[in-house]
Scaffold this active site. Structure first.
Site, short mmCIF file in Angstrom:
data_model
loop_
_atom_site.label_atom_id
_atom_site.label_comp_id
_atom_site.label_asym_id
_atom_site.label_seq_id
_atom_site.Cartn_x
_atom_site.Cartn_y
_atom_site.Cartn_z
N SER A 101 45.66 50.44 56.65
CA SER A 101 46.77 49.76 55.79
C SER A 101 47.14 48.61 56.91
O SER A 101 45.88 47.85 57.77
CB SER A 101 48.29 49.93 55.20
OG SER A 101 49.33 49.10 54.62
N ASP B 10 48.45 41.98 54.43
CA ASP B 10 47.64 42.49 55.79
C ASP B 10 45.73 43.12 55.93
O ASP B 10 45.60 42.72 54.78
CB ASP B 10 48.53 44.27 56.09
CG ASP B 10 48.30 44.27 54.20
OD1 ASP B 10 48.19 44.54 53.75
OD2 ASP B 10 49.38 45.23 54.67
N ASP C 145 44.68 45.54 53.63
CA ASP C 145 44.00 45.96 52.92
C ASP C 145 44.78 44.73 51.84
O ASP C 145 45.13 44.97 50.58
CB ASP C 145 44.56 47.65 52.43
CG ASP C 145 46.37 47.62 51.94
OD1 ASP C 145 47.11 47.16 53.36
OD2 ASP C 145 46.78 48.16 51.48
N ASP D 201 47.87 44.40 50.91
CA ASP D 201 48.85 45.10 49.63
C ASP D 201 50.20 44.26 50.33
O ASP D 201 51.13 44.55 49.97
CB ASP D 201 49.01 46.37 49.09
CG ASP D 201 49.70 46.32 50.69
OD1 ASP D 201 49.67 46.74 51.52
OD2 ASP D 201 49.90 48.48 51.04
#
Length: 553
Positions: free
Chosen positions: A159, A309, A311, A313
């Site tokens: 992440s 960010d 990834d 999410d």
């Protein structure tokens, strides 16, 4: 042939022979000859350092593994990932589960290999692995898992963590992140000898899904299902950054499907870059993370910035103000989205959810719309339970102040793409009325009163052991210079979590302190509320509180 680990080392009595054997087994199981050789060389030249690597094992944290890439069981590498995949397969078998396992990954160092190894391991254990054959955002994988009724899913991602990290996020048959005791059971099953290359199925046993198809399916059902009003024209100018992650392709497709004009892109950050070369930390929350976006926004005269960010999410938002740019807090974004989605909801018994460290403003907004509220432990694995555990309620929205927002029940995790669509649509709608998000927040304060929040953090990258010690110090000796009228220690609550809650002064402002679940940092959440007429007093109280807590940390 792998070298005998005991050859040419210092005398055998220097470390436990059992540790020498464990290191040798690990090196033999490592499919990467470079890291295997590096481990054996370390054993030869500095056996105590090699043994220290095997003194601990990477622990399951927030729904899986996350840590620095490196050698041995306390770091992210192909051996530890194979151990995790085998343990997950064994846990699924123990629960009588079979069938599809969806696997996806981001663009970090090692992610592709970790995903491939996992898919081959699941195939060897009789599952049907579906590997998304390219980099995709986490919410795309979470959607695929739920829509295909997978028995489990894996996302290889760290992440928003630093460039040297990677991670392994696990979803279960309900499409949500794993919760206790599943995580502990998987971790326990990892305490076995390493996985041999012979224990993996061949690559042709893995079914592969084109990432373009995976993204298109997500957009067609999730984004189209939002019911976001179409904007008449490009009334605002918006800049978008992917922060060197994998969100750009999905965001473009999502904006097209929603009838939104595509935003200006930060060219230097739009393509995946595992070294995150233009930012120190690829997290929209962090100071400096949006500096390049602000520079581009100033060049093109943009009104707002939206940021995912790596990834995708999470979603960050910044707006132009008189003296430059202001990043909205996660609570501001969350409450804006909650108000917007609840106003549009037509289903019976709506419910919204947020973590206990998020703004109390949500209760006021939900009450206005006739919705129920669920407060949970921190982490989306808990927030999303409102969409699972109470099927008689209609899940409308969930959020955590750390820039995580769930705008659709079709993704049982936070989703920075659908949140970007909703926020961009609102920005255009406001601009068409010669307004912006500052005006919108002011109008919400008039309707709901004022509830402001701030966050103070302290990183412990070099001394992570101090993090736990500091929490205990604060638990044992609360600061005398804060007018603490009540202390709630959530370690004593059920369910328990390492969280301290202080109520401050006659207005009962709140300070909540907890260690991060994904990084070595202590987080303090500050909240102050009042009527709309008390807005300036509330701002002043929060600023004072922020200064005191910053000094404390």
């Amino acid at each position: 042939m792998t070298q005998d680990p005991t050859e040419s080392t210092t005398p055998s009595h220097s470390i436990d022979p059992a540790v020498v054997d464990a290191i040798g087994l690990w090196a033999q199981a490592d499919p990467d000859p470079r890291s295997s050789a590096a481990l054996l060389e370390l054993l030869r030249t500095d056996p105590r350092a090699a043994a220290a690597m095997f003194a601990e094992r990477l622990r399951f944290g927030t729904a899986g593994l996350r840590g620095a890439l490196g050698l041995g069981p306390a770091r992210m590498n192909r051996v530890i990932v194979r151990l995790a995949a085998r343990a997950i397969a064994q846990q699924l078998h123990a629960e009588g589960r079979s069938g599809l396992v969806v696997i996806g990954h981001d663009a970090r160092h090692g992610s592709r290999d970790f995903a491939e190894d996992s898919a081959r391991l699941f195939a060897a254990h009789g599952f049907d692995p579906l590997l998304i054959d390219g980099e995709v955002p986490t919410p795309v994988v979470a959607y695929q898992a739920l829509s295909r009724n997978a028995c489990a899913a894996i996302v290889v991602t760290a992440s928003h963590n630093p460039p040297g990290d990677n991670g392994y996020k696990v979803y279960w048959s309900d499409g949500a992140q794993i919760v206790p005791p599943i995580d502990a059971n998987i971790e326990q099953r990892m305490n076995q000898p390493p996985v041999s290359e012979h224990d993996l199925a061949s690559a042709d046993r893995v079914t592969r899904l084109d990432p373009i198809i995976a993204i298109d399916q997500y957009v067609a059902e999730v984004v189209a299902g939002l019911g976001t009003p179409r904007v008449e024209s490009a009334a605002a100018s918006i800049v978008y950054t992917a922060l060197h992650g994998v969100g750009a392709q999905t965001v473009r497709a999502a904006f097209d499907a929603a009838g939104l004009p595509r935003p200006f892109e930060v060219a230097s950050q739009i393509e995946p870059d595992p070294d995150f070369s233009t930012v120190e930390l690829p997290n929209p929350e962090e100071a400096g993370a949006l500096d390049e976006s602000m520079r581009v926004a100033d060049e093109v005269g943009a009104d707002a910035i939206i940021a995912n960010d790596p990834d995708a999410d999470r979603l960050g938002v910044a707006i132009r103000v008189a003296d430059g740019w202001r990043k909205l807090t996660g609570d501001e974004i969350g409450c804006i989205l909650a108000d917007r989605l609840l106003a549009r909801n037509q289903s019976p018994r709506p419910v919204v959810a947020s973590s206990i460290v998020s703004s109390p403003w949500l209760e006021t907004i939900a009450d206005h719309h006739g919705a129920e509220v669920r407060r949970t432990l921190t982490g989306f694995k808990w927030i999303i339970r409102a969409a699972i555990d109470e099927p008689d309620l209609t899940f409308v929205f969930g959020y955590e102040e750390a820039l995580g927002f769930a705008c659709s029940p079709k993704v049982r995790d936070k989703d920075g793409v659908t949140a970007a669509v909703e926020m961009a649509t609102l920005i255009h709608e406001l601009a068409a009325r010669d307004q912006d998000l500052s005006d919108h927040l002011a109008a919400m304060i008039e309707r709901f009163g004022v509830s402001l929040s701030a966050q103070v953090t302290r990183r412990y990258d070099d001394t992570p052991e101090r993090l736990g010690q500091r929490m205990e110090e604060l638990r044992d000796s609360p600061p005398a210079d804060l007018d603490i009228v009540e202390i709630v220690d959530h370690l004593q609550a059920q369910p328990s979590t390492n969280l301290l809650e202080w109520h401050i002064g006659p207005d009962r402002d709140r300070v909540l302190l907890r260690p991060s679940g994904t990084e070595p940092k202590l987080k303090a959440y500050l909240q102050a509320s009042g009527t709309s007429a008390e807005t300036e007093q509330v701002r002043s109280r929060l600023a004072t509180l922020e200064g005191v807590v910053a000094e404390l940390l």
